[in-house]
Design an enzyme around this catalytic site. Structure first.
Site, PDB file in Angstrom:
ATOM      1  N   GLU A 109      13.206  24.365 -52.606  1.00 41.39           N
ATOM      2  CA  GLU A 109      12.955  22.950 -52.312  1.00 41.39           C
ATOM      3  C   GLU A 109      13.978  22.459 -51.287  1.00 41.39           C
ATOM      4  O   GLU A 109      15.083  23.003 -51.183  1.00 41.39           O
ATOM      5  CB  GLU A 109      13.034  22.164 -53.640  1.00 41.39           C
ATOM      6  CG  GLU A 109      12.878  20.668 -53.554  1.00 41.39           C
ATOM      7  CD  GLU A 109      11.550  20.185 -52.980  1.00 41.39           C
ATOM      8  OE1 GLU A 109      11.203  20.598 -51.866  1.00 41.39           O
ATOM      9  OE2 GLU A 109      10.900  19.345 -53.637  1.00 41.39           O
ATOM     10  N   ASP A 110      13.611  21.441 -50.530  1.00 44.72           N
ATOM     11  CA  ASP A 110      14.540  20.898 -49.531  1.00 44.72           C
ATOM     12  C   ASP A 110      15.586  20.001 -50.189  1.00 44.72           C
ATOM     13  O   ASP A 110      16.787  20.171 -49.989  1.00 44.72           O
ATOM     14  CB  ASP A 110      13.792  20.151 -48.411  1.00 44.72           C
ATOM     15  CG  ASP A 110      12.816  19.092 -48.920  1.00 44.72           C
ATOM     16  OD1 ASP A 110      12.667  18.936 -50.156  1.00 44.72           O
ATOM     17  OD2 ASP A 110      12.189  18.417 -48.085  1.00 44.72           O
ATOM     18  N   ASP A 113      15.782  14.857 -55.729  1.00 46.79           N
ATOM     19  CA  ASP A 113      16.248  13.480 -55.836  1.00 46.79           C
ATOM     20  C   ASP A 113      16.108  13.048 -57.301  1.00 46.79           C
ATOM     21  O   ASP A 113      16.957  13.378 -58.132  1.00 46.79           O
ATOM     22  CB  ASP A 113      15.394  12.645 -54.872  1.00 46.79           C
ATOM     23  CG  ASP A 113      15.918  11.252 -54.680  1.00 46.79           C
ATOM     24  OD1 ASP A 113      17.130  11.084 -54.599  1.00 46.79           O
ATOM     25  OD2 ASP A 113      15.095  10.312 -54.605  1.00 46.79           O
ATOM     26  N   ASP A 169      12.188  15.276 -43.239  1.00 49.23           N
ATOM     27  CA  ASP A 169      11.560  14.372 -42.275  1.00 49.23           C
ATOM     28  C   ASP A 169      11.818  12.903 -42.575  1.00 49.23           C
ATOM     29  O   ASP A 169      12.173  12.519 -43.688  1.00 49.23           O
ATOM     30  CB  ASP A 169      10.041  14.572 -42.274  1.00 49.23           C
ATOM     31  CG  ASP A 169       9.401  13.976 -43.538  1.00 49.23           C
ATOM     32  OD1 ASP A 169       9.819  14.355 -44.648  1.00 49.23           O
ATOM     33  OD2 ASP A 169       8.510  13.111 -43.408  1.00 49.23           O
ATOM     34  N   ARG A 175      12.031  17.117 -38.335  1.00 48.25           N
ATOM     35  CA  ARG A 175      12.151  18.363 -39.106  1.00 48.25           C
ATOM     36  C   ARG A 175      12.775  19.472 -38.269  1.00 48.25           C
ATOM     37  O   ARG A 175      13.348  20.409 -38.796  1.00 48.25           O
ATOM     38  CB  ARG A 175      10.766  18.839 -39.573  1.00 48.25           C
ATOM     39  CG  ARG A 175      10.076  17.894 -40.560  1.00 48.25           C
ATOM     40  CD  ARG A 175       8.857  18.608 -41.132  1.00 48.25           C
ATOM     41  NE  ARG A 175       7.920  17.710 -41.799  1.00 48.25           N
ATOM     42  CZ  ARG A 175       8.015  17.348 -43.083  1.00 48.25           C
ATOM     43  NH1 ARG A 175       9.027  17.755 -43.804  1.00 48.25           N
ATOM     44  NH2 ARG A 175       7.103  16.558 -43.614  1.00 48.25           N
TER      45      ARG A 175
HETATM   46  P1  IMP Z   1      12.023  13.712 -56.234  1.00 44.04           P
HETATM   47  O1  IMP Z   1      10.726  13.954 -56.916  1.00 44.04           O
HETATM   48  O2  IMP Z   1      12.474  12.296 -56.380  1.00 44.04           O
HETATM   49  O3  IMP Z   1      13.093  14.694 -56.622  1.00 44.04           O
HETATM   50  O4  IMP Z   1      11.714  13.828 -54.679  1.00 44.04           O
HETATM   51  C1  IMP Z   1      12.051  14.920 -53.910  1.00 44.04           C
HETATM   52  C2  IMP Z   1      11.222  14.891 -52.635  1.00 44.04           C
HETATM   53  O5  IMP Z   1      11.391  13.634 -51.959  1.00 44.04           O
HETATM   54  C3  IMP Z   1      11.707  15.948 -51.662  1.00 44.04           C
HETATM   55  O6  IMP Z   1      10.935  17.108 -51.782  1.00 44.04           O
HETATM   56  C4  IMP Z   1      11.492  15.288 -50.321  1.00 44.04           C
HETATM   57  O7  IMP Z   1      10.167  15.537 -49.889  1.00 44.04           O
HETATM   58  C5  IMP Z   1      11.595  13.812 -50.573  1.00 44.04           C
HETATM   59  N1  IMP Z   1      12.927  13.285 -50.216  1.00 44.04           N
HETATM   60  C6  IMP Z   1      13.832  12.768 -51.079  1.00 44.04           C
HETATM   61  N2  IMP Z   1      14.952  12.383 -50.434  1.00 44.04           N
HETATM   62  C7  IMP Z   1      14.757  12.687 -49.125  1.00 44.04           C
HETATM   63  C8  IMP Z   1      15.593  12.542 -47.945  1.00 44.04           C
HETATM   64  O8  IMP Z   1      16.749  12.080 -47.972  1.00 44.04           O
HETATM   65  N3  IMP Z   1      15.032  12.967 -46.774  1.00 44.04           N
HETATM   66  C9  IMP Z   1      13.773  13.499 -46.692  1.00 44.04           C
HETATM   67  N4  IMP Z   1      12.987  13.649 -47.770  1.00 44.04           N
HETATM   68  C10 IMP Z   1      13.461  13.259 -48.974  1.00 44.04           C
HETATM   69 MG    MG Z   2       9.359  17.591 -50.534  1.00 44.68          MG
END
Ligand code: IMP
Ligand code: MG
Length: 201
Positions: A109-110, A113, A169, A175
């Site tokens: 995963e990138d 959060d 992104d 990206r």
């Molecule tokens: P989560 O479900 O809240 O953990 O969201 C994670 C996803 O939100 C990641 O896979 C990203 O696609 C997107 N995301 C969260 N923070 C960022 C950021 O700072 N930059 C770009 N994408 C983000």
């Molecule tokens: Mg993502």
């Protein structure tokens, strides 16, 4: 794209703030992760599951540093804009092509959060009888975590900042930057919450 040119391009300079993780540091960390994964998964059947689209750049570098006969697959998840108490509104928009039964799955995963996206994925993949499931994320933004998760591999920790580059992104742009930047303007900050609900997860 040359980053200096990119900064000057399409008003990027009002969007991109400072570099948080330079490309050189990213490569060093990714190599270290690749080495660890090589040791940990020696003799095991490893499949890396990349979450589209943000983790693609990370995956393509990471696999070059893993010295094992691995396979890769891709999954795409989109959110209907879940709020902080409801993690159910998620759908798979591209499923795996491979069967993961009996294999050791490493989700790539990138950024993690709230953790809601990846915890949905883990629940879904667990139903397919893999031997194990672990997480490898480029960035761990633990301060906003809602779902409880055990992250086995992470390259960088980050606080509240929204970041772009190296696969990440903002409105599908940036990206292709080699380094990871924070976003600069107040406009962008105001936009983040609405952006999060429409992000292509
Ligand atoms: P989560 O479900 O809240 O953990 O969201 C994670 C996803 O939100 C990641 O896979 C990203 O696609 C997107 N995301 C969260 N923070 C960022 C950021 O700072 N930059 C770009 N994408 C983000
Ligand atoms: Mg993502």
């Amino acid at each position: 794209m040359n980053e200096e040119n990119h900064q000057k391009n399409i008003n990027s300079s009002i969007i991109l703030g400072r570099i948080l993780f330079p490309g050189r540091d990213i490569q060093k960390k990714v190599r270290e992760l690749g080495n660890k994964i090589t040791c940990d998964y020696s003799g095991k059947e490893l499949i890396l599951v990349c979450i589209l689209r943000g983790a693609v750049v990370f995956l393509t570098d990471l696999i070059k540093y893993i010295d094992l006969p691995l396979s890769i697959d891709f999954m795409s998840i989109s959110s209907y804009g879940f709020n902080e108490t409801d993690s159910g509104l998620v759908k798979i928009t591209k499923d795996l092509d491979e069967n993961i039964a009996g294999k050791h799955v490493l989700i790539v995963e990138d950024i993690i959060d709230t953790g809601l996206t990846i915890s949905y994925m883990i629940r879904n993949l667990q139903l397919r009888d893999p031997s194990s499931i672990e997480i490898c994320t480029l960035i761990d933004r633990e301060v906003r975590r809602i779902a409880s998760l055990k992250i086995k591999y992470s390259a960088f920790k980050l606080e509240e900042k929204y970041v772009v580059g190296y696969g990440l992104d903002y409105k599908q742009k940036y990206r292709n930057l080699e380094s990871i930047y924070e976003l600069k303007t107040d406009t962008v900050k105001k936009d983040i919450e609405s952006l999060k609900s429409s992000l292509n997860k």
